[in-house]
Structure formats: C-alpha cells, structure tokens
Write a protein that holds these residues in place. Structure first.
Motif, PDB file in Angstrom:
ATOM      1  N   UNK A   1       0.832  -1.204   0.000  1.00 34.70           N
ATOM      2  CA  UNK A   1       0.000   0.000   0.000  1.00 34.70           C
ATOM      3  C   UNK A   1       0.865   1.252   0.000  1.00 34.70           C
ATOM      4  N   UNK A   2       1.900   1.269   0.825  1.00 38.67           N
ATOM      5  CA  UNK A   2       2.809   2.420   0.852  1.00 38.67           C
ATOM      6  C   UNK A   2       3.481   2.608  -0.506  1.00 38.67           C
ATOM      7  N   UNK A   3       3.852   1.486  -1.136  1.00 31.89           N
ATOM      8  CA  UNK A   3       4.488   1.568  -2.452  1.00 31.89           C
ATOM      9  C   UNK A   3       3.528   2.157  -3.475  1.00 31.89           C
ATOM     10  N   UNK A   4       2.256   1.735  -3.432  1.00 30.16           N
ATOM     11  CA  UNK A   4       1.277   2.253  -4.381  1.00 30.16           C
ATOM     12  C   UNK A   4       1.023   3.745  -4.159  1.00 30.16           C
ATOM     13  N   UNK A   5       1.004   4.157  -2.900  1.00 32.90           N
ATOM     14  CA  UNK A   5       0.778   5.560  -2.583  1.00 32.90           C
ATOM     15  C   UNK A   5       2.033   6.401  -2.751  1.00 32.90           C
ATOM     16  N   UNK A   6       3.184   5.711  -2.773  1.00 33.75           N
ATOM     17  CA  UNK A   6       4.487   6.379  -2.851  1.00 33.75           C
ATOM     18  C   UNK A   6       4.705   7.313  -1.663  1.00 33.75           C
ATOM     19  N   UNK A   7       4.355   6.832  -0.488  1.00 33.93           N
ATOM     20  CA  UNK A   7       4.551   7.607   0.726  1.00 33.93           C
ATOM     21  C   UNK A   7       4.641   6.648   1.904  1.00 33.93           C
ATOM     22  N   UNK A   8       5.432   6.998   2.898  1.00 33.37           N
ATOM     23  CA  UNK A   8       5.537   6.187   4.099  1.00 33.37           C
ATOM     24  C   UNK A   8       4.392   6.533   5.042  1.00 33.37           C
ATOM     25  N   UNK A   9       3.669   5.513   5.470  1.00 35.19           N
ATOM     26  CA  UNK A   9       2.553   5.703   6.390  1.00 35.19           C
ATOM     27  C   UNK A   9       2.970   5.466   7.837  1.00 35.19           C
ATOM     28  N   UNK A  10       3.995   4.641   8.029  1.00 31.90           N
ATOM     29  CA  UNK A  10       4.474   4.305   9.369  1.00 31.90           C
ATOM     30  C   UNK A  10       5.971   4.543   9.472  1.00 31.90           C
ATOM     31  N   UNK A  11       6.413   4.872  10.666  1.00 34.25           N
ATOM     32  CA  UNK A  11       7.822   4.768  11.021  1.00 34.25           C
ATOM     33  C   UNK A  11       7.939   3.539  11.904  1.00 34.25           C
ATOM     34  N   UNK A  12       8.890   2.679  11.596  1.00 37.67           N
ATOM     35  CA  UNK A  12       9.000   1.408  12.276  1.00 37.67           C
ATOM     36  C   UNK A  12      10.329   1.321  13.015  1.00 37.67           C
ATOM     37  N   UNK A  13      10.276   0.722  14.193  1.00 35.07           N
ATOM     38  CA  UNK A  13      11.491   0.419  14.943  1.00 35.07           C
ATOM     39  C   UNK A  13      11.328  -0.974  15.505  1.00 35.07           C
ATOM     40  N   UNK A  14      12.333  -1.457  16.185  1.00 38.65           N
ATOM     41  CA  UNK A  14      12.259  -2.808  16.753  1.00 38.65           C
ATOM     42  C   UNK A  14      11.249  -2.884  17.890  1.00 38.65           C
TER      43      UNK A  14
END
Length: 308
Positions: free
Chosen positions: A54-67
């Motif tokens: 989904x992020x790839x299709x929108x071309x935008x990051x929706x989440x910031x991820x960490x461990x």
C-alpha cells in the motif's frame, strides 16, 4: 521511499484495495503489527507485505518502524482519517443496497449524546409502524461525515458542522453548563459568568473543527480574551476524569450534564454563554421517501412542542 510523492505520480490516481485499507487501519489503531495480525486472522508477514505494498502504491511512508514500536507519519495520520471514512462509506453503500434489494423499510437515525429524540421517533413510528429505526451514536468530529458517507440517513446534531451537502432544520436551544470539580470556589453558585472562569484551562473537544471549538469552548470570550487550553477528551468519561483530576474545566449542554450526575462534579449554568443549538440534519444529495417523511414528522412535532 520518500515522504513526498513526485508531481507526476501525485496526479495519477490509483485503485485502492479496501482489504489493504482495513489492514492499514488495524495496524494504525493498534500501533502494533502482531496485534493487528491476530485481530485480522492473518499472519504478521502477510500483513506487513500488504501494508508495504500500500505504501508503495501511494508512494509515501505511512508508518515509522522500529524494533519496539510503530508510529504513524503525518501522512499516515491523514490517511488514517481518510481510510476510515472510505471504509465507512463502503459499508454504508453495501448496507443501503442490501436494504433496497430486500425491500427492507429501515431508517438509520443518528443522535448526539443528550439530544431529545424520543418525541420525534414516537411520532414517526405512529405514522410508519412498519419502518424499523436503528439508532447510531454520533460524535462531534464525525457527525457531518456520517451523514455524507451514508452511515446514517438523518441525524440529530449540534452545529456548527461542515454544512456543504447537508440540509439543517433547527429544532431547539440548550443552556450551557460549566463542568467543575465539586470543591471549586464556584461549584455551589446558582449561575456563573464566563469572566469568573478566566483563569481556568478549558478541556478541548478532541478532533473538533475550529468552528466547533470556538462555539463549545466559548473561545474567544465576550470581552475578547482567550481561555487557556487543557487536555483533549473524546467522551464524557475522559472529560470527567480530567475535571476530577484538576486538569481543567469544560462546557457541555445542560442535557448532557443531566445524563451524568456525580457527587464529585458540579454542573453550573453559565449565565452569559450563548445557548447550544440542536438541529436535524440530512444529506441533501441523497433524498428518499423515508428521510423526507421523517423530516416532515420531526418538523410538525417541533411546531406542536413550540421549539421550531
């Protein structure tokens, strides 16, 4: 992946997959891929792949991820609001189609907490006894959206709300009460003026529009001063918790105050606050025989009651 879409890609629409939207909302609401996967009955890797796609299709990051945790980006925060509205509209459209296809005579009526719906519902049911009525609770941040996306057919609302595409029938006015801890110096007053509450921080209606906050927080005051801001609340339980904890005060309609009597809370009528308006609202672009009949019935009942 950048946080901003390129100009060419931003102009090209994509077909959004509702399943991916549901996956995204599940993660966004829980801030946890594992918990969202359990709730959705899918594996975590499959869920992660769908959200990444989904992020790839929108071309935008929706989440910031960490461990340790997952957080929404600013784009993700906005997309969450839009995604929830799209899913609600989709579900409402399916429900409307099912109701029409099966010949079901049903009306979905929204209501804000404390609004007086009993007389209107009884009058309508007397005229149309075969029509079933479903009640849906409306919130200050979603009352307009629920009408526009079809989640409700008609609603008892408290303006102001975004009125483009919505018709309003004013019904009656309500007095406003200040919500104070019972040991507040003004708690035992018969009435209180806004000037006497100048130093009190006012709790914020979460996700409210500027217009809503201005009316329901008495901001600015009649003398032009602005109240201090307290924490934001989503419901009466949160509001009362903050007031009891000394984090601020709030303004509510008298009907809401009457619904939540507490020994540790005082509801004091505000002498110089503008009364709140209760109106009936419906989607002007989605007329139906039932909605028209309900509006006519409510209007007639209000005239008899002397409130409209």
């Amino acid at each position: 992946m950048s946080g901003k879409a390129g100009p060419a890609m931003a102009e090209k629409p994509i077909d959004l997959d509702l399943r991916k939207l549901r996956y995204f909302v599940a993660v966004a609401e829980r801030r946890h891929f594992g918990q969202a996967a359990i709730a959705l009955h899918v594996t975590q890797p499959a869920l992660s792949r769908q959200v990444r796609q989904l992020e790839h299709e929108l071309r935008v990051e929706l989440f910031t991820r960490s461990t340790r945790d997952v957080a929404l980006t600013p784009a993700g925060e906005q997309f969450l609001r839009d995604a929830k509205a799209l899913l609600a509209a989709s579900e409402a459209a399916q429900e409307r189609a099912r109701r029409i296809g099966t010949g079901d005579n049903a009306l979905i009526v929204g209501f804000m907490l404390g609004t007086d719906v009993g007389l209107a519902l009884n009058a309508f049911s007397a005229r149309f006894p075969r029509v079933s009525i479903e009640l849906v609770r409306l919130r200050w941040w979603s009352q307009a959206r629920a009408l526009l996306d079809g989640s409700v057919d008609v609603g008892f609302v408290r303006p102001p709300l975004e009125t483009e595409g919505i018709d309003l029938l004013p019904l009656y006015l309500e007095h406003i009460a200040a919500v104070l801890p019972v040991d507040h110096p003004r708690a035992q007053d018969a009435k209180v003026a806004l000037a006497a509450l100048t130093d009190e921080p006012v709790l914020e209606y979460a996700e409210a529009t500027e217009a809503w906050s201005a009316v329901w927080n008495a901001d600015p005051r009649p003398d032009g001063t602005r109240p201090g801001h307290g924490p934001a609340f989503h419901d009466m339980e949160e509001l009362l918790g903050y007031v009891r904890g000394g984090r601020g005060m709030a303004f509510v309609p008298s009907s809401v105050a009457a619904a939540f009597p507490r020994s540790d809370i005082a509801y004091v009528p505000v002498a110089d606050a503008a009364p709140g308006q209760v109106s009936l609202a419906w989607n002007a672009a989605r007329p139906s025989h039932l909605v028209t009949s309900f509006v006519e019935t409510v209007h007639a009942a209000a005239r008899v009651r002397g409130t409209a």
